[in-house]
Design a protein around this motif. Structure first.
Motif, short mmCIF file in Angstrom:
data_model
loop_
_atom_site.label_atom_id
_atom_site.label_comp_id
_atom_site.label_asym_id
_atom_site.label_seq_id
_atom_site.Cartn_x
_atom_site.Cartn_y
_atom_site.Cartn_z
N ALA A 317 19.61 -35.13 -34.12
CA ALA A 317 19.77 -34.49 -32.24
C ALA A 317 20.19 -32.72 -32.82
O ALA A 317 19.44 -32.12 -32.36
N TRP A 318 20.60 -32.24 -33.50
CA TRP A 318 21.01 -31.28 -34.03
C TRP A 318 19.79 -30.66 -34.45
O TRP A 318 19.31 -29.29 -34.20
N GLN A 319 19.38 -31.48 -35.81
CA GLN A 319 17.44 -30.76 -35.32
C GLN A 319 16.90 -30.34 -34.19
O GLN A 319 16.48 -29.34 -34.43
N ALA A 320 16.66 -31.01 -33.68
CA ALA A 320 15.16 -30.40 -32.69
C ALA A 320 16.51 -29.99 -32.12
O ALA A 320 16.22 -28.91 -31.55
N ALA A 321 17.69 -29.35 -31.55
CA ALA A 321 18.34 -28.14 -30.54
C ALA A 321 18.02 -27.51 -31.68
O ALA A 321 17.29 -26.10 -30.92
N ILE A 322 17.79 -27.29 -32.97
CA ILE A 322 17.80 -25.92 -33.05
C ILE A 322 16.53 -25.99 -33.41
O ILE A 322 16.33 -24.94 -32.71
N ASN A 323 15.59 -26.78 -33.57
CA ASN A 323 13.61 -26.34 -32.89
C ASN A 323 13.90 -25.96 -31.73
O ASN A 323 13.01 -25.10 -31.35
N MET A 324 14.50 -26.18 -30.51
CA MET A 324 14.18 -26.17 -29.05
C MET A 324 14.80 -24.35 -29.11
O MET A 324 13.40 -23.54 -28.08
N PHE A 339 17.67 -33.95 -23.03
CA PHE A 339 17.65 -35.45 -23.33
C PHE A 339 15.65 -35.87 -23.51
O PHE A 339 14.90 -36.37 -24.41
N VAL A 340 15.23 -35.01 -21.94
CA VAL A 340 14.02 -35.37 -21.87
C VAL A 340 12.38 -34.68 -22.72
O VAL A 340 11.92 -34.83 -23.03
N ASN A 341 13.54 -33.10 -23.06
CA ASN A 341 12.51 -32.97 -24.38
C ASN A 341 13.21 -33.00 -26.16
O ASN A 341 12.44 -32.91 -27.25
N TYR A 342 13.49 -33.80 -26.31
CA TYR A 342 14.01 -34.63 -27.66
C TYR A 342 12.96 -35.59 -28.58
O TYR A 342 12.29 -34.68 -29.44
N ASN A 353 14.12 -41.10 -26.69
CA ASN A 353 14.87 -40.14 -26.77
C ASN A 353 16.67 -39.93 -26.94
O ASN A 353 17.39 -41.53 -26.29
N HIS A 354 17.49 -39.18 -27.10
CA HIS A 354 18.88 -39.31 -27.66
C HIS A 354 19.17 -37.58 -26.75
O HIS A 354 18.60 -36.56 -26.79
N ALA A 355 20.62 -38.25 -26.97
CA ALA A 355 21.54 -37.25 -26.42
C ALA A 355 21.72 -36.17 -27.86
O ALA A 355 21.90 -36.57 -28.59
N VAL A 356 21.84 -34.91 -27.28
CA VAL A 356 22.43 -33.72 -28.62
C VAL A 356 23.71 -33.98 -28.87
O VAL A 356 24.11 -33.85 -30.38
N HIS A 357 24.69 -34.84 -28.42
CA HIS A 357 26.44 -35.24 -29.03
C HIS A 357 26.73 -33.69 -29.76
O HIS A 357 27.65 -33.79 -30.71
N VAL A 363 24.17 -26.08 -26.08
CA VAL A 363 24.26 -25.13 -25.85
C VAL A 363 22.89 -24.11 -26.69
O VAL A 363 21.97 -23.00 -25.41
N LEU A 364 23.22 -23.92 -27.55
CA LEU A 364 21.58 -23.79 -28.39
C LEU A 364 20.30 -24.13 -27.69
O LEU A 364 19.71 -23.88 -28.14
N GLY A 365 20.14 -25.65 -28.00
CA GLY A 365 19.30 -25.90 -27.43
C GLY A 365 18.68 -25.58 -26.02
O GLY A 365 17.48 -24.92 -25.59
N GLU A 366 19.92 -25.33 -25.26
CA GLU A 366 19.24 -25.65 -23.71
C GLU A 366 19.59 -24.36 -22.79
O GLU A 366 18.89 -24.01 -21.82
#
Length: 463
Positions: A317-324, A339-342, A353-357, A363-366
């Motif tokens: 999830a954290w990797q996904a946030a960085i990629n976002m 969540f909808v972009n995971y 899909n998963h939450a960022v936790h 904040v970084l991803g969104e």
């Protein structure tokens, strides 16, 4: 002649009110007629005791008391409290002028953050989801930050806020403990939830642990406050034990880390030995993990070798946030859009899909790198405001406000530590702390100014 005119007006008004009540009775039923009759009294009460309605609105919005106690749900209490709060705010801000606006550097930082969040809403990949969250949560947060920071202006108000937060937290903890003992709403076989069948926000164990963890700093401040008597400390200790037990029942590692951080902060105020405090915190954390039975969890338990599935889920999830953020460095994917972009940004897909936790990665991803910078500046601003308040209290020798300063500072520390594993960037805790911090600094400034005037008067009299 004038008396006759007044009598006619009174008769006409009475007839109109009677017709309105009868119309409400015919159209809606007895409930509608009763609501119309008590409406003037409700409006009068909302104006007279605005601070009470504002505090109750915060408690019901954050602790979801009506969901924890479903018998309250038909009454639509949060909406009624919101209307009463808005009525009181508008009346006292524009008509009675009792609500006096004042500005703080944290207000400016908050407005900058809110403006950027608004930009991120309209730049979101799924704008409908972002707008729904903006109108449902963020707009209320924006109004209440100013309402609380301007309206909470006495030590008595702070006492009521603290008491409300502590009692609400204990109430939720009792429900959680009861559910655990009776096997109600358990997920993964062992993790407690509340009103999961009603799709409550407390139906997720991590969100429930966040709700339970927030009052911990306030109860701990009561225990460590030397101005409190023995019985008040004992009562606070019982409440703190119940809250910790509730968090343990959720088996949330983020919640346990937050509690350890809060208690370590207060212990450090007494011991002043970082090594010893660190050791105490580490041992306390191990004991809570042991009591929580985290090794028995289906996800993140001892049955999983190496890095457990729960931890790997967070890493993905954290990797996904960085990629976002890399793909959208300015605004991210938009508020409440992680969540909808995971699926589109995660390096690993397990079919859902998963939450960022994590608050920071949320904040970084969104909101992108800009949003993370502004968010960090707001947190720094809160700590600086609390430091200024502590200095003002020392100058004015006002120890009564110290308990609030320590509670808010501990709450921020708990927020930052638990925020590594819990998603709480755009929910109530941070913004309640922000509001109370601004109000507390204003109160400390007023007290310091009064003491300065009194000291000058005493000097003048002695001369």
């Amino acid at each position: 002649m004038r008396e006759l005119v007044y009598q006619n007006r009174f008769i006409i008004a009475s007839l109109l009110i009677t017709l309105a009540v009868l119309g409400a009775y015919q159209g809606v039923g007895p409930v509608g007629a009763f609501a119309l009759v008590i409406l003037p009294f409700a409006a009068f009460t909302a104006i007279r005791v605005s601070i009470a309605f504002i505090i109750l609105f915060i408690l019901f919005s954050y602790f979801r008391l009506h969901e924890a106690f479903p018998v309250l749900m038909p009454f639509k209490i949060p909406k009624l409290l919101a209307l009463a709060s808005l009525l009181g705010i508008v009346w006292h801000l524009f008509i009675s002028k009792q609500l006096q606006p004042h500005w703080n550097s944290c207000h400016v930082l908050f407005i900058v953050l809110f403006v950027w969040l608004t930009v991120c809403v309209f730049m979101a990949s799924n704008r409908a989801v972002a707008i729904e969250y903006f109108s449902g949560v963020l707009s209320k947060v924006f109004i209440m930050v100013f309402a609380i920071s301007w309206w909470v202006k006495s030590a008595k108000h702070f006492n009521w806020v603290r008491i409300g937060i502590m009692l609400s937290g204990v109430s939720i903890a009792l429900v959680a403990i009861s559910n655990k003992m009776n096997g109600i709403g358990l997920v993964e076989g062992t993790r407690v939830t509340i009103s999961r069948d009603l799709r409550s926000q407390l139906g997720d164990p991590n969100d429930l642990s966040l709700v339970l963890m927030f009052p911990v700093s306030f109860l701990a401040a009561e225990i460590f406050d030397k101005n409190n008597d023995k019985w008040r400390r004992i009562a606070s200790g019982v409440g703190l034990t119940l809250l910790i037990s509730g968090v343990i029942a959720t088996q949330s590692r983020g919640g346990l880390l937050g509690i350890a951080a809060v208690l370590s902060f207060f212990i450090y105020q007494k011991v002043k030995n970082p090594v010893l405090v660190g050791a105490i915190g580490f041992v306390g954390m191990l004991l809570m993990v042991l009591f929580a039975g985290i090794s028995d969890r289906q996800s993140g338990g001892a049955a999983e070798e190496g890095v457990d599935a729960s931890a790997m889920g967070r890493i993905y999830a954290w990797q996904a946030a960085i990629n976002m953020a890399v793909a959208n460095p300015l605004t991210g994917v938009g508020i409440n859009n992680f969540f909808v972009n995971y699926y589109f940004y995660s390096p690993h897909w397990d079919g859902k899909n998963h939450a960022v936790h994590s608050t920071w990665f949320q904040v970084l991803g969104e909101t992108g790198f800009v949003g993370l910078l502004v968010f960090a500046m707001l947190i720094v601003g809160i700590f600086k405001s609390l430091e200024r308040t502590a200095l003002l209290n020392a100058v004015s020798s006002n120890t009564n406000l110290n308990v609030n300063t320590y509670a808010l500072k501990a709450g921020m520390i708990g927020f930052m530590v638990s925020g590594t594993f819990l998603t709480q960037a755009f929910t109530w805790p941070l913004y309640i702390i922000l509001s109370l911090t601004i109000a507390l600094e204003k109160l400390a400034q007023d007290n310091a100014g009064e003491n300065y005037v009194h000291s000058n008067e005493e000097v003048a009299k002695s001369q």
